[in-house]
Design a protein around this motif. Structure first.
Motif, PDB file in Angstrom:
ATOM      1  N   ILE A  18     -51.242 -28.201 -31.489  1.00 43.37           N
ATOM      2  CA  ILE A  18     -52.220 -29.031 -30.662  1.00 43.37           C
ATOM      3  C   ILE A  18     -52.001 -30.162 -30.355  1.00 43.37           C
ATOM      4  CG2 ILE A  18     -54.152 -27.520 -31.695  1.00 43.37           C
ATOM      5  CD1 ILE A  18     -55.065 -29.747 -33.426  1.00 43.37           C
ATOM      6  N   THR A  67     -49.690 -31.573 -28.449  1.00 44.10           N
ATOM      7  CA  THR A  67     -49.606 -31.972 -27.001  1.00 44.10           C
ATOM      8  C   THR A  67     -50.963 -32.172 -26.455  1.00 44.10           C
ATOM      9  OG1 THR A  67     -47.284 -30.916 -26.872  1.00 44.10           O
ATOM     10  CG2 THR A  67     -48.715 -31.246 -24.701  1.00 44.10           C
ATOM     11  N   ALA A  68     -51.798 -30.884 -26.709  1.00 41.88           N
ATOM     12  CA  ALA A  68     -53.384 -31.126 -26.039  1.00 41.88           C
ATOM     13  C   ALA A  68     -54.090 -32.392 -26.415  1.00 41.88           C
ATOM     14  CB  ALA A  68     -53.835 -29.697 -26.419  1.00 41.88           C
ATOM     15  N   LEU A  75     -52.738 -35.221 -24.487  1.00 39.27           N
ATOM     16  CA  LEU A  75     -53.326 -35.254 -23.137  1.00 39.27           C
ATOM     17  C   LEU A  75     -54.974 -35.651 -22.995  1.00 39.27           C
ATOM     18  CD1 LEU A  75     -51.361 -32.062 -21.838  1.00 39.27           C
ATOM     19  CD2 LEU A  75     -50.790 -34.375 -21.489  1.00 39.27           C
ATOM     20  N   LEU A  76     -55.599 -35.251 -24.101  1.00 35.87           N
ATOM     21  CA  LEU A  76     -57.086 -35.246 -23.975  1.00 35.87           C
ATOM     22  C   LEU A  76     -57.314 -36.769 -24.513  1.00 35.87           C
ATOM     23  CD1 LEU A  76     -58.173 -31.825 -25.387  1.00 35.87           C
ATOM     24  CD2 LEU A  76     -58.689 -32.854 -23.170  1.00 35.87           C
ATOM     25  N   GLY A 122     -57.964 -34.706 -18.805  1.00 37.25           N
ATOM     26  CA  GLY A 122     -57.193 -34.073 -20.046  1.00 37.25           C
ATOM     27  C   GLY A 122     -57.068 -32.654 -19.672  1.00 37.25           C
ATOM     28  N   THR A 123     -58.242 -31.972 -19.456  1.00 36.50           N
ATOM     29  CA  THR A 123     -58.382 -30.821 -19.385  1.00 36.50           C
ATOM     30  C   THR A 123     -57.558 -29.919 -18.492  1.00 36.50           C
ATOM     31  OG1 THR A 123     -60.851 -30.737 -20.214  1.00 36.50           O
ATOM     32  CG2 THR A 123     -59.917 -28.633 -19.186  1.00 36.50           C
ATOM     33  N   ASP A 143     -54.568 -31.189 -17.467  1.00 32.25           N
ATOM     34  CA  ASP A 143     -53.451 -31.317 -17.840  1.00 32.25           C
ATOM     35  C   ASP A 143     -52.977 -30.502 -18.988  1.00 32.25           C
ATOM     36  OD1 ASP A 143     -52.597 -33.312 -16.230  1.00 32.25           O
ATOM     37  OD2 ASP A 143     -52.832 -35.084 -17.812  1.00 32.25           O
ATOM     38  N   THR A 144     -53.991 -30.116 -19.787  1.00 33.12           N
ATOM     39  CA  THR A 144     -53.810 -29.173 -21.043  1.00 33.12           C
ATOM     40  C   THR A 144     -53.589 -27.803 -20.278  1.00 33.12           C
ATOM     41  OG1 THR A 144     -55.171 -30.645 -22.567  1.00 33.12           O
ATOM     42  CG2 THR A 144     -54.765 -28.410 -23.082  1.00 33.12           C
ATOM     43  N   LEU A 145     -54.379 -27.547 -19.490  1.00 36.81           N
ATOM     44  CA  LEU A 145     -54.474 -26.001 -18.901  1.00 36.81           C
ATOM     45  C   LEU A 145     -53.046 -25.777 -18.195  1.00 36.81           C
ATOM     46  CD1 LEU A 145     -57.868 -25.812 -17.298  1.00 36.81           C
ATOM     47  CD2 LEU A 145     -57.062 -24.338 -19.035  1.00 36.81           C
ATOM     48  N   THR A 176     -50.278 -27.355 -18.753  1.00 37.70           N
ATOM     49  CA  THR A 176     -49.163 -27.381 -19.765  1.00 37.70           C
ATOM     50  C   THR A 176     -49.100 -26.177 -20.650  1.00 37.70           C
ATOM     51  OG1 THR A 176     -49.483 -29.797 -19.750  1.00 37.70           O
ATOM     52  CG2 THR A 176     -48.287 -28.830 -21.732  1.00 37.70           C
ATOM     53  N   TYR A 177     -50.114 -25.660 -21.202  1.00 36.53           N
ATOM     54  CA  TYR A 177     -49.981 -24.545 -21.993  1.00 36.53           C
ATOM     55  C   TYR A 177     -50.008 -22.957 -21.486  1.00 36.53           C
ATOM     56  CZ  TYR A 177     -50.954 -27.335 -26.324  1.00 36.53           C
ATOM     57  OH  TYR A 177     -50.870 -28.174 -27.351  1.00 36.53           O
TER      58      TYR A 177
END
Length: 308
Positions: free
Chosen positions: A128, A130-131, A134-135, A255-256, A258-260, A262-263
């Motif tokens: 988690i 990276t997430a 980003l968040l 942040g959401t 970027d997380t989406l 990225t993952y």
């Protein structure tokens, strides 16, 4: 101890006067800061972004067509700004829009050291990390500096009166930020081509295509935070919570996204990201539509309250 109640010289004890050369220097510097502090902040930001921009300028000498790719990445953002300005019965100042665009690009320089400095602390966190980065870092840092590009200049202009003004200037600051990022990524693609020997055109086009989603994301999110900034100006008693709400929404959505992307793997991540951005656009559209409906039945848009 005997108290001094006379009218003697109290310089540098209980009073201060402009006497010495150092005093004169302090007065001069303070006047510059007070009168030109926005320009000084912009100059500091430019110092951070100067290197990638200089490289971009060098690349343009060799590959002039890169300017076309760069402009392509800004097209959707420009269309969003055009829509917002068209929705405003009192269009925003073009001159202030230009300055806000430049400030958005310059203030991108403030986000770079924040992100670079804090990223190592998150990379050591498994799964988690990276997430969380980003968040908790990227989203808040980038949305804050874009918001500052609006708050420090356009907000103080006489034609910044309504939430629609805030949305237009916010979108423009977001476009400036996105324009700088596009220049940086296209420049990195050219540098990669010179290192690997791959065709410059293919890598540069790939870099530009990769910016087709992030740029409108920046535009839409700062339009949202700018919208709330406009509401806050019209509702001074609730200024702080309204501003914070706008920034929190923008930072969380950023942040959401970027997380989406990225993952989630490849095309799936891009598809979900595109749907996510369209959803943000729909939210902004509904807010602008509701605002316009309200002000058409009210003599003064300044009485509009901050309904979400």
């Amino acid at each position: 101890m005997e108290e001094n109640t006379g009218d003697g010289d109290q310089y540098d004890v209980t009073t201060w006067e402009d006497r010495t050369r150092f005093d004169h220097l302090a007065v001069w510097v303070s006047r510059i800061i007070v009168q030109r502090w926005v320009a000084l902040a912009a100059l500091i930001g430019v110092l951070f972004v100067a290197h990638p921009l200089a490289i971009m300028g060098t690349d343009l000498v060799q590959y002039p067509w890169l300017i076309g790719l760069w402009l392509l990445t800004l097209l959707i953002g420009l269309l969003i700004i055009r829509y917002i300005r068209g929705a405003d019965p009192m269009p925003t100042s073009f001159q202030v829009l230009v300055v806000t665009f430049l400030l958005g690009g310059a203030f991108a320089g403030f986000a770079l050291p924040i992100e670079s400095g804090l990223q190592p602390a998150f990379t050591v966190i498994p799964v988690i990390g990276t997430a969380a980065f980003l968040l908790l870092v990227v989203g808040p840092a980038e949305e804050l500096v874009k918001w500052l590009a609006v708050r420090l200049y356009a907000y103080e202009r006489s034609d910044f009166q309504t939430a629609l003004d805030g949305a237009a200037y916010g979108a423009t600051a977001g476009l400036g930020f996105g324009a700088f990022e596009s220049a940086k990524y296209i420049t990195q693609a050219v540098a990669q081509a010179s290192t690997t020997g791959e065709p410059v055109l293919i890598l540069a086009v790939g870099g530009a295509i990769g910016r087709l989603l992030p740029v409108p994301l920046h535009v839409l999110l700062t339009a949202l935070s700018g919208y709330y900034l406009g509401l806050a100006k019209a509702n001074p008693k609730s200024y702080a919570p309204i501003v914070v709400k706008g920034l929190l929404i923008a930072a969380l959505l950023h942040g959401t996204y970027d997380t989406l992307v990225t993952y989630l793997p490849g095309v799936v991540g891009l598809g979900v990201g595109a749907v996510f951005i369209v959803g943000i656009g729909v939210v902004l559209y509904r807010k602008i539509s509701r605002y316009r409906q309200r002000v058409t039945t009210d003599e003064s848009p300044k009485t509009t309250t901050a309904h979400s």
